[in-house]
Structures are given as C-alpha cells and as structure tokens.
Design a protein around this motif. Structure first.
Motif, PDB file in Angstrom:
ATOM      1  N   GLY A   1       0.821  -1.207   0.000  1.00 44.09           N
ATOM      2  CA  GLY A   1       0.000   0.000   0.000  1.00 44.09           C
ATOM      3  C   GLY A   1       0.852   1.253   0.000  1.00 44.09           C
ATOM      4  O   GLY A   1       2.089   1.202  -0.150  1.00 44.09           O
ATOM      5  N   VAL A   2       0.215   2.394   0.177  1.00 43.24           N
ATOM      6  CA  VAL A   2       0.906   3.683   0.214  1.00 43.24           C
ATOM      7  C   VAL A   2       1.899   3.675   1.383  1.00 43.24           C
ATOM      8  O   VAL A   2       1.564   3.297   2.501  1.00 43.24           O
ATOM      9  N   GLY A   3       3.145   4.087   1.082  1.00 38.75           N
ATOM     10  CA  GLY A   3       4.183   4.109   2.101  1.00 38.75           C
ATOM     11  C   GLY A   3       5.033   2.862   2.143  1.00 38.75           C
ATOM     12  O   GLY A   3       6.087   2.848   2.803  1.00 38.75           O
ATOM     13  N   ASP A   4       4.625   1.795   1.441  1.00 42.61           N
ATOM     14  CA  ASP A   4       5.405   0.548   1.412  1.00 42.61           C
ATOM     15  C   ASP A   4       6.437   0.587   0.293  1.00 42.61           C
ATOM     16  O   ASP A   4       6.194   1.153  -0.778  1.00 42.61           O
ATOM     17  N   LEU A   5       7.567  -0.047   0.546  1.00 39.37           N
ATOM     18  CA  LEU A   5       8.637  -0.126  -0.455  1.00 39.37           C
ATOM     19  C   LEU A   5       8.436  -1.366  -1.308  1.00 39.37           C
ATOM     20  O   LEU A   5       8.303  -2.480  -0.784  1.00 39.37           O
ATOM     21  N   VAL A   6       8.400  -1.167  -2.617  1.00 35.21           N
ATOM     22  CA  VAL A   6       8.225  -2.280  -3.548  1.00 35.21           C
ATOM     23  C   VAL A   6       9.333  -2.223  -4.598  1.00 35.21           C
ATOM     24  O   VAL A   6       9.968  -1.182  -4.794  1.00 35.21           O
ATOM     25  N   LYS A   7       9.557  -3.354  -5.276  1.00 35.58           N
ATOM     26  CA  LYS A   7      10.646  -3.417  -6.250  1.00 35.58           C
ATOM     27  C   LYS A   7      10.168  -4.035  -7.553  1.00 35.58           C
ATOM     28  O   LYS A   7       9.349  -4.953  -7.559  1.00 35.58           O
ATOM     29  N   ASP A   8      10.718  -3.513  -8.640  1.00 37.42           N
ATOM     30  CA  ASP A   8      10.501  -4.101  -9.958  1.00 37.42           C
ATOM     31  C   ASP A   8      11.742  -3.831 -10.798  1.00 37.42           C
ATOM     32  O   ASP A   8      12.093  -2.674 -11.053  1.00 37.42           O
ATOM     33  N   GLY A   9      12.403  -4.898 -11.224  1.00 36.46           N
ATOM     34  CA  GLY A   9      13.614  -4.735 -12.024  1.00 36.46           C
ATOM     35  C   GLY A   9      14.700  -3.979 -11.281  1.00 36.46           C
ATOM     36  O   GLY A   9      15.044  -4.291 -10.144  1.00 36.46           O
ATOM     37  N   LYS A  10      15.220  -2.933 -11.897  1.00 36.77           N
ATOM     38  CA  LYS A  10      16.314  -2.138 -11.311  1.00 36.77           C
ATOM     39  C   LYS A  10      15.808  -1.016 -10.402  1.00 36.77           C
ATOM     40  O   LYS A  10      16.627  -0.275  -9.844  1.00 36.77           O
ATOM     41  N   PHE A  11      14.494  -0.895 -10.239  1.00 41.32           N
ATOM     42  CA  PHE A  11      13.948   0.199  -9.435  1.00 41.32           C
ATOM     43  C   PHE A  11      13.240  -0.311  -8.183  1.00 41.32           C
ATOM     44  O   PHE A  11      12.592  -1.371  -8.196  1.00 41.32           O
ATOM     45  N   SER A  12      13.353   0.492  -7.120  1.00 35.74           N
ATOM     46  CA  SER A  12      12.460   0.341  -5.979  1.00 35.74           C
ATOM     47  C   SER A  12      11.562   1.570  -5.952  1.00 35.74           C
ATOM     48  O   SER A  12      11.991   2.673  -6.309  1.00 35.74           O
ATOM     49  N   PHE A  13      10.312   1.376  -5.552  1.00 30.60           N
ATOM     50  CA  PHE A  13       9.322   2.453  -5.557  1.00 30.60           C
ATOM     51  C   PHE A  13       8.694   2.588  -4.177  1.00 30.60           C
ATOM     52  O   PHE A  13       8.518   1.606  -3.455  1.00 30.60           O
ATOM     53  N   LYS A  14       8.307   3.808  -3.859  1.00 29.40           N
ATOM     54  CA  LYS A  14       7.488   4.057  -2.683  1.00 29.40           C
ATOM     55  C   LYS A  14       6.471   5.144  -3.031  1.00 29.40           C
ATOM     56  O   LYS A  14       6.837   6.291  -3.302  1.00 29.40           O
ATOM     57  N   VAL A  15       5.201   4.764  -3.042  1.00 29.12           N
ATOM     58  CA  VAL A  15       4.132   5.740  -3.271  1.00 29.12           C
ATOM     59  C   VAL A  15       3.897   6.470  -1.957  1.00 29.12           C
ATOM     60  O   VAL A  15       3.634   5.850  -0.920  1.00 29.12           O
ATOM     61  N   THR A  16       3.978   7.788  -1.973  1.00 27.59           N
ATOM     62  CA  THR A  16       3.855   8.575  -0.749  1.00 27.59           C
ATOM     63  C   THR A  16       2.511   9.280  -0.604  1.00 27.59           C
ATOM     64  O   THR A  16       2.069   9.542   0.519  1.00 27.59           O
ATOM     65  N   LYS A  17       1.835   9.562  -1.734  1.00 25.47           N
ATOM     66  CA  LYS A  17       0.571  10.308  -1.641  1.00 25.47           C
ATOM     67  C   LYS A  17      -0.177  10.236  -2.966  1.00 25.47           C
ATOM     68  O   LYS A  17       0.427  10.090  -4.032  1.00 25.47           O
ATOM     69  N   MET A  18      -1.496  10.355  -2.888  1.00 30.19           N
ATOM     70  CA  MET A  18      -2.330  10.457  -4.086  1.00 30.19           C
ATOM     71  C   MET A  18      -3.193  11.703  -3.977  1.00 30.19           C
ATOM     72  O   MET A  18      -3.897  11.897  -2.982  1.00 30.19           O
ATOM     73  N   GLU A  19      -3.155  12.560  -5.000  1.00 30.70           N
ATOM     74  CA  GLU A  19      -4.022  13.733  -5.100  1.00 30.70           C
ATOM     75  C   GLU A  19      -4.971  13.521  -6.273  1.00 30.70           C
ATOM     76  O   GLU A  19      -4.555  13.114  -7.350  1.00 30.70           O
ATOM     77  N   LYS A  20      -6.238  13.813  -6.073  1.00 31.11           N
ATOM     78  CA  LYS A  20      -7.205  13.659  -7.160  1.00 31.11           C
ATOM     79  C   LYS A  20      -8.199  14.816  -7.133  1.00 31.11           C
ATOM     80  O   LYS A  20      -8.240  15.611  -6.193  1.00 31.11           O
ATOM     81  N   GLY A  21      -8.994  14.908  -8.197  1.00 28.95           N
ATOM     82  CA  GLY A  21      -9.977  15.978  -8.299  1.00 28.95           C
ATOM     83  C   GLY A  21      -9.420  17.274  -8.862  1.00 28.95           C
ATOM     84  O   GLY A  21     -10.063  18.324  -8.749  1.00 28.95           O
ATOM     85  N   LEU A  22      -8.239  17.216  -9.499  1.00 34.04           N
ATOM     86  CA  LEU A  22      -7.651  18.433 -10.071  1.00 34.04           C
ATOM     87  C   LEU A  22      -8.249  18.673 -11.459  1.00 34.04           C
ATOM     88  O   LEU A  22      -8.184  17.807 -12.337  1.00 34.04           O
ATOM     89  N   SER A  23      -8.809  19.850 -11.666  1.00 34.39           N
ATOM     90  CA  SER A  23      -9.424  20.164 -12.963  1.00 34.39           C
ATOM     91  C   SER A  23      -8.394  20.635 -13.987  1.00 34.39           C
ATOM     92  O   SER A  23      -8.588  20.473 -15.194  1.00 34.39           O
ATOM     93  N   LYS A  24      -7.288  21.202 -13.509  1.00 35.38           N
ATOM     94  CA  LYS A  24      -6.221  21.634 -14.411  1.00 35.38           C
ATOM     95  C   LYS A  24      -4.902  21.676 -13.648  1.00 35.38           C
ATOM     96  O   LYS A  24      -4.871  21.702 -12.413  1.00 35.38           O
ATOM     97  N   VAL A  25      -3.816  21.682 -14.408  1.00 35.86           N
ATOM     98  CA  VAL A  25      -2.475  21.798 -13.830  1.00 35.86           C
ATOM     99  C   VAL A  25      -1.714  22.861 -14.619  1.00 35.86           C
ATOM    100  O   VAL A  25      -1.983  23.094 -15.802  1.00 35.86           O
ATOM    101  N   GLY A  26      -0.757  23.503 -13.957  1.00 33.71           N
ATOM    102  CA  GLY A  26       0.014  24.540 -14.623  1.00 33.71           C
ATOM    103  C   GLY A  26      -0.643  25.903 -14.468  1.00 33.71           C
ATOM    104  O   GLY A  26      -1.754  26.021 -13.929  1.00 33.71           O
ATOM    105  N   GLN A  27       0.051  26.942 -14.967  1.00 33.82           N
ATOM    106  CA  GLN A  27      -0.411  28.321 -14.832  1.00 33.82           C
ATOM    107  C   GLN A  27      -0.404  29.024 -16.186  1.00 33.82           C
ATOM    108  O   GLN A  27       0.457  28.768 -17.039  1.00 33.82           O
ATOM    109  N   GLY A  28      -1.362  29.924 -16.383  1.00 31.09           N
ATOM    110  CA  GLY A  28      -1.385  30.749 -17.580  1.00 31.09           C
ATOM    111  C   GLY A  28      -1.473  29.956 -18.857  1.00 31.09           C
ATOM    112  O   GLY A  28      -2.256  29.002 -18.983  1.00 31.09           O
ATOM    113  N   PHE A  29      -0.608  30.365 -19.819  1.00 32.55           N
ATOM    114  CA  PHE A  29      -0.606  29.681 -21.115  1.00 32.55           C
ATOM    115  C   PHE A  29      -0.085  28.245 -21.012  1.00 32.55           C
ATOM    116  O   PHE A  29      -0.321  27.441 -21.917  1.00 32.55           O
TER     117      PHE A  29
END
Length: 210
Positions: free
Chosen positions: A82-110
């Motif tokens: 789950g979130v916060g757990d260390l997992v491995k695949d191939g040459k990488f280890s991953f740790k998901v730290t947070k999920m943000e959702k409900g964003l209607s847009k990203v970035g600023q201006g143009f």
C-alpha cells in the motif's frame, strides 16, 4: 489233506472289488467338493472385485476432485503493498507517498492544461537498485480502477509541471528521484491501485491505493 483250490480263494483276492468301490467313492466325493469349493471361491472373488472396485473408484474420484478445491479455497491471497510501502521491480524500488485527485487543471497561464475528466497525481520516490543507469518514464506506469480498467499517464501535461521527474528521467545506480505521475481519468472514478514498472517490458508491481 489239502483244501480244494476251488473252495478257497488266495489271500488278497477276496476284497478287490469292495476296496476299489470304496476308493472310487471317496475320490469322487473329494473331486465334487473341490469343484464346489472352487466355484464358490470364484464367485466370492468376482463379487469382492466388483464391490471393492466400485467403492475404491468412487472414493478416489471424490478425493481427487475435492482435495485440490480445498487447497485452492484455503490459500491466502498475496498481500498487496500500500501507500508508504517499499516495492521493487527490475532495477527500481518504488514508494508511493501520496495520491491527489480531483484536479481540474495543472500549470499556470498559457502553460496550464485542462483535464478531460480529472487529474490524479501519484507522488512517489524511485531509487535505482541496479548496477547500471535506468530510464524512468511515466508511460510505463498504469493506474487501475475498481472495474479493472487501466489508465495511461498524461506525459504532455506532466512536463508542464516542475519536479515531475516522470518523463524520460535517467537514474544512475544508487540515486533516488522524487516526483509524481499524472493521470487524466473520469470524474468520480474509484481508483484502487497503480502498477509500477522499471520499463515498459517489465512484469511490474502493484500498489494498493484504496
């Protein structure tokens, strides 16, 4: 005086026929008893084989059919990270730290990008645990909802943001990079997991988001 040979039978000639008859009667009785016994034995053997074969066949059939089912039903599914757990695949280890959702847009201006549905941002830490450089790319990652549908990352929107580190980021052995992967998914979608890969060809590892 000598006895008349016609009136006295020599020894051994007086009982030949009764002895012969007695032997024949005994022999015939034994043979008949042996034949009857053999017939009874054959009948018993046939009955035992038929009865025993039916029982053993049904017993074996029920055992072989039910045992694997019991083993399968009793097996515990592998625990998903789950979130916060260390997992491995191939040459990488991953740790998901947070999920943000409900964003209607990203970035600023143009440089702003508007979502078709909603943007979901998965924050994670990636470490190269191999012995040579490896390219991390968001296009290898998959977001999964409760219906099993898979969503591709939105690389075009992610490169508009600072510190995403998700598009073709080369990571040397031992180095760690923090960033996020951006997805554009329908609103009100129930997301359950993300599949993380060290490349598009790897088997991947699943992290539970729910």
């Amino acid at each position: 005086m000598h006895d008349n040979p016609q009136n006295q039978a020599p020894y051994g000639y007086a009982q030949p026929y009764p002895q012969t008859v007695i032997v024949q009667k005994k022999g015939g009785g034994c043979l008949k008893a042996l034949l009857i016994g053999a017939a009874v034995l054959v009948v018993l053997v046939v009955v035992a084989v038929l009865v025993g074969g039916g029982d053993s066949g049904s017993g074996v059939g029920s055992t072989s059919a039910s045992a694997p089912q019991r083993e399968t039903s009793q097996e515990d599914p592998a625990k998903t990270a789950g979130v916060g757990d260390l997992v491995k695949d191939g040459k990488f280890s991953f740790k998901v730290t947070k999920m943000e959702k409900g964003l209607s847009k990203v970035g600023q201006g143009f440089a702003a990008s508007k979502a078709q549905g909603q943007y979901v941002m998965i924050h994670l830490t990636v470490t190269n645990i191999g012995d040579e450089a490896q390219m991390f790319t968001d296009s290898a990652q998959k977001l999964i909802d409760d219906k099993g549908r898979e969503y591709d990352a939105d690389s075009g929107a992610a490169i508009l943001l600072d510190d995403s580190n998700a598009f073709l980021t080369n990571i040397n052995p031992g180095n760690t990079v923090k960033g996020f992967v951006l997805f554009d998914v329908p609103k009100n979608t129930k997301l359950t997991a993300i599949q993380l890969h060290d490349s598009v060809f790897s088997g991947g590892v699943t992290v539970n988001l729910s």
